[in-house]
Design a protein around this motif. Structure first.
Motif, PDB file in Angstrom:
ATOM      1  N   PRO A  46       0.777  -1.360  -0.274  1.00 28.89           N
ATOM      2  CA  PRO A  46      -0.076   0.067  -0.056  1.00 28.89           C
ATOM      3  C   PRO A  46       0.658   1.075  -0.299  1.00 28.89           C
ATOM      4  O   PRO A  46       0.262   2.414  -0.694  1.00 28.89           O
ATOM      5  CB  PRO A  46      -0.492  -0.026   1.780  1.00 28.89           C
ATOM      6  CG  PRO A  46      -0.471  -1.983   1.222  1.00 28.89           C
ATOM      7  CD  PRO A  46       0.450  -2.301   1.253  1.00 28.89           C
ATOM      8  N   ASP A  57      -2.700  -5.666   5.456  1.00 35.26           N
ATOM      9  CA  ASP A  57      -3.125  -5.097   5.601  1.00 35.26           C
ATOM     10  C   ASP A  57      -2.709  -4.208   6.980  1.00 35.26           C
ATOM     11  O   ASP A  57      -3.421  -3.911   7.936  1.00 35.26           O
ATOM     12  CB  ASP A  57      -4.756  -5.454   5.623  1.00 35.26           C
ATOM     13  CG  ASP A  57      -4.947  -7.282   6.671  1.00 35.26           C
ATOM     14  OD1 ASP A  57      -3.922  -7.118   6.651  1.00 35.26           O
ATOM     15  OD2 ASP A  57      -6.276  -7.407   7.099  1.00 35.26           O
ATOM     16  N   ARG A  59      -1.431  -2.758  10.447  1.00 32.05           N
ATOM     17  CA  ARG A  59      -0.475  -1.851  10.963  1.00 32.05           C
ATOM     18  C   ARG A  59       0.847  -2.084  10.525  1.00 32.05           C
ATOM     19  O   ARG A  59       1.558  -2.218  11.659  1.00 32.05           O
ATOM     20  CB  ARG A  59      -0.789  -1.490  11.643  1.00 32.05           C
ATOM     21  CG  ARG A  59      -2.440  -1.676  12.685  1.00 32.05           C
ATOM     22  CD  ARG A  59      -3.125  -1.340  14.313  1.00 32.05           C
ATOM     23  NE  ARG A  59      -2.701  -0.328  14.558  1.00 32.05           N
ATOM     24  CZ  ARG A  59      -2.697   0.226  15.537  1.00 32.05           C
ATOM     25  NH1 ARG A  59      -3.285  -0.809  16.532  1.00 32.05           N
ATOM     26  NH2 ARG A  59      -2.794   1.398  16.238  1.00 32.05           N
ATOM     27  N   GLN A 100       6.200  -1.341   6.917  1.00 32.43           N
ATOM     28  CA  GLN A 100       5.186  -1.726   6.678  1.00 32.43           C
ATOM     29  C   GLN A 100       5.554  -3.238   6.169  1.00 32.43           C
ATOM     30  O   GLN A 100       5.045  -4.339   6.784  1.00 32.43           O
ATOM     31  CB  GLN A 100       4.540  -0.993   6.138  1.00 32.43           C
ATOM     32  CG  GLN A 100       2.496  -1.784   5.925  1.00 32.43           C
ATOM     33  CD  GLN A 100       1.891  -1.214   5.376  1.00 32.43           C
ATOM     34  OE1 GLN A 100       2.133  -0.856   4.369  1.00 32.43           O
ATOM     35  NE2 GLN A 100       0.326  -0.985   5.563  1.00 32.43           N
ATOM     36  N   ASP A 126      -2.145   4.915  10.885  1.00 34.05           N
ATOM     37  CA  ASP A 126      -3.242   4.148  11.897  1.00 34.05           C
ATOM     38  C   ASP A 126      -1.718   2.615  12.069  1.00 34.05           C
ATOM     39  O   ASP A 126      -2.178   1.817  11.686  1.00 34.05           O
ATOM     40  CB  ASP A 126      -4.058   2.718  10.792  1.00 34.05           C
ATOM     41  CG  ASP A 126      -4.384   2.126  12.111  1.00 34.05           C
ATOM     42  OD1 ASP A 126      -4.658   2.077  12.923  1.00 34.05           O
ATOM     43  OD2 ASP A 126      -5.278   0.967  11.438  1.00 34.05           O
ATOM     44  N   SER A 191      -3.827  -5.786  12.613  1.00 31.35           N
ATOM     45  CA  SER A 191      -4.934  -5.287  10.653  1.00 31.35           C
ATOM     46  C   SER A 191      -5.176  -3.517  10.803  1.00 31.35           C
ATOM     47  O   SER A 191      -6.384  -3.942  11.966  1.00 31.35           O
ATOM     48  CB  SER A 191      -5.762  -6.531  10.859  1.00 31.35           C
ATOM     49  OG  SER A 191      -4.749  -7.222  10.146  1.00 31.35           O
ATOM     50  N   GLN A 192      -5.062  -3.028   9.979  1.00 26.30           N
ATOM     51  CA  GLN A 192      -6.165  -2.323   9.499  1.00 26.30           C
ATOM     52  C   GLN A 192      -7.110  -2.361   9.871  1.00 26.30           C
ATOM     53  O   GLN A 192      -7.549  -3.221   9.138  1.00 26.30           O
ATOM     54  CB  GLN A 192      -5.295  -1.529   9.105  1.00 26.30           C
ATOM     55  CG  GLN A 192      -4.281  -0.576   8.534  1.00 26.30           C
ATOM     56  CD  GLN A 192      -3.413   0.192   7.929  1.00 26.30           C
ATOM     57  OE1 GLN A 192      -4.312   0.985   6.875  1.00 26.30           O
ATOM     58  NE2 GLN A 192      -2.550   0.082   6.854  1.00 26.30           N
ATOM     59  N   THR A 195     -10.370   1.040   6.246  1.00 25.37           N
ATOM     60  CA  THR A 195      -9.526   1.296   4.293  1.00 25.37           C
ATOM     61  C   THR A 195      -8.095   0.659   5.402  1.00 25.37           C
ATOM     62  O   THR A 195      -8.085   2.144   5.618  1.00 25.37           O
ATOM     63  CB  THR A 195     -10.105   1.945   3.526  1.00 25.37           C
ATOM     64  OG1 THR A 195     -11.542   2.510   3.238  1.00 25.37           O
ATOM     65  CG2 THR A 195      -9.454   2.126   2.593  1.00 25.37           C
ATOM     66  N   VAL A 196      -7.511   0.138   3.980  1.00 24.60           N
ATOM     67  CA  VAL A 196      -6.016   0.424   4.556  1.00 24.60           C
ATOM     68  C   VAL A 196      -5.280   1.221   3.486  1.00 24.60           C
ATOM     69  O   VAL A 196      -5.668   1.762   3.114  1.00 24.60           O
ATOM     70  CB  VAL A 196      -5.414  -1.172   3.071  1.00 24.60           C
ATOM     71  CG1 VAL A 196      -3.739  -0.951   3.438  1.00 24.60           C
ATOM     72  CG2 VAL A 196      -5.651  -2.408   3.912  1.00 24.60           C
ATOM     73  N   ARG A 197      -5.006   2.131   4.517  1.00 25.82           N
ATOM     74  CA  ARG A 197      -3.918   3.514   3.787  1.00 25.82           C
ATOM     75  C   ARG A 197      -2.960   3.073   2.418  1.00 25.82           C
ATOM     76  O   ARG A 197      -2.675   2.042   2.798  1.00 25.82           O
ATOM     77  CB  ARG A 197      -2.827   4.284   5.102  1.00 25.82           C
ATOM     78  CG  ARG A 197      -4.013   5.050   5.923  1.00 25.82           C
ATOM     79  CD  ARG A 197      -4.978   4.414   6.712  1.00 25.82           C
ATOM     80  NE  ARG A 197      -5.276   4.420   7.654  1.00 25.82           N
ATOM     81  CZ  ARG A 197      -6.592   4.825   8.838  1.00 25.82           C
ATOM     82  NH1 ARG A 197      -6.712   3.274   8.357  1.00 25.82           N
ATOM     83  NH2 ARG A 197      -7.221   5.179   9.496  1.00 25.82           N
ATOM     84  N   SER A 198      -3.756   3.942   1.877  1.00 28.02           N
ATOM     85  CA  SER A 198      -2.815   3.577   0.306  1.00 28.02           C
ATOM     86  C   SER A 198      -2.479   5.001  -0.265  1.00 28.02           C
ATOM     87  O   SER A 198      -3.162   5.426  -0.093  1.00 28.02           O
ATOM     88  CB  SER A 198      -3.355   2.861  -0.713  1.00 28.02           C
ATOM     89  OG  SER A 198      -4.689   2.699  -0.741  1.00 28.02           O
TER      90      SER A 198
END
Length: 344
Positions: A46, A57, A59, A100, A126, A191-192, A195-198
């Motif tokens: 991401p 996904d 964090r 990450q 996150d 886990s986030q 929505t996963v930041r990307s």
């Protein structure tokens, strides 16, 4: 944390190479074949856009890295997904490294203390925060909001170590294995949620960025004796990082730090006390310069919410990044980009 360690160890699958057909099978009048279509990975990380073997996904960890001259060269910065550089007390900057997706078996550090605007950047990703100490306001925010963090001083000392070859406070280190163990012991969510930041990423290695030619850039945060520079390497298609005209390297492997995207943005800064502690407003947005593949262009940085990362816009369209590591350099809006950034 098995998901994070797995994600960190996975590599992008290499495209399968095939031999060209024998010349005898090709008609003499056949037109030259078109360039092969770039292979787009099924999954990408991401924050880097690089190919990985499965969805991520997890964090991220956001580690507060000491950037005092006695702390250099630091360890682990070349393996981060993102780097933020921003002023701490007085004239000294701190580097916030986001881990990450990339593999790293070596040390990370030296680790230093946390500030409220560092917490703001961590929340935008996150991320689980990794630090050693903090300002009174920083500690108050961590406690009030019950944020996930590992602090060498108050709650996680056994997951760090001191290197005897350096003097404190420039000798505190950790690594991904110890952080995973500490986070598991604390029972933090790994886990986030939602929505996963990307970011959007440019597909195709031949794509060229917009903007004017810029193969060098120099950034002065405050002190003229402290200058961060980047020089474009056309062979590697990356900007190589320097401090005071000396290569900035990673102690783990001796390699010079490099960025596929460099962002220099201005934000309101305010000094809070005699110790030089600051408030940095990372919510309002403002001017930024984006450097990619030897080109520079002016963009706007924005955040839609506290849990959204800094994003770059060219008009109404979010600017896409090249796959790889991105460096965000955050400077005071007064005097701003006009005085503190030189490029060409």
């Amino acid at each position: 944390m098995a998901m994070l360690l797995s994600a960190c160890s996975e590599q992008a699958e290499a495209p399968v190479e095939t031999d060209p057909p024998p010349l005898a099978t090709m008609a003499p009048s056949a037109a030259p074949s078109a360039s092969p279509t770039p292979i787009v990975p099924a999954f990408t990380a991401p924050l880097t856009g690089k190919g990985v073997q499965g969805p991520i996904d997890a964090r991220p960890y956001l580690v507060m890295i000491n950037n005092h001259p006695k702390a250099r060269p630091q360890s682990g910065l070349g393996s981060a997904d993102l780097l933020y550089e921003v002023l701490a007390e007085g004239e000294v900057t701190r580097i916030l490294a986001v881990f990450q997706s990339q593999p790293l078996t070596g040390a990370i550090g030296p680790v230093r203390s946390i500030r409220p605007y560092f917490i703001d950047l961590a929340k935008s990703q996150d991320a689980i925060m990794i630090h050693a100490g903090g300002s009174p306001d920083g500690y108050a925010q961590l406690s009030k909001e019950k944020l996930n963090h590992l602090d060498e001083i108050t709650n996680a000392g056994s997951y760090f170590w001191r290197d005897k070859s350096r003097k404190a406070p420039h000798n505190l280190y950790t690594n991904l294995e110890k952080l995973a163990a500490g986070i598991d012991r604390k029972g933090f969510e790994t886990s986030q949620q939602g929505t996963v930041r990307s970011y959007p990423f440019i597909q195709g290695d031949s794509a060229q960025p917009a903007g004017s030619a810029a193969t060098t850039l120099d950034v002065t945060f405050l002190l003229k004796s402290y200058k961060v520079s980047y020089r474009y390497d056309s062979g590697a298609q990356r900007f190589m990082r320097f401090i005071n005209d000396e290569p900035h390297t990673d102690l783990n492997d001796g390699k010079q730090l490099a960025a596929d995207n460099v962002v220099v943005l201005e934000a309101p800064h305010r000094v809070l006390d005699d110790a030089g502690r600051r408030s940095v407003d990372l919510s309002e947005g403002g001017k930024a310069m984006l450097f990619q593949r030897g080109k520079a262009r002016e963009v706007q940085w924005k955040r839609s919410a506290v849990d959204d990362p800094i994003r770059l816009y060219d008009g109404a369209t979010e600017a896409a990044l090249y796959p790889g590591q991105t460096h965000f350099l955050i400077i005071p809006d007064k005097p701003g980009l006009g005085e503190r950034l030189q490029f060409g």
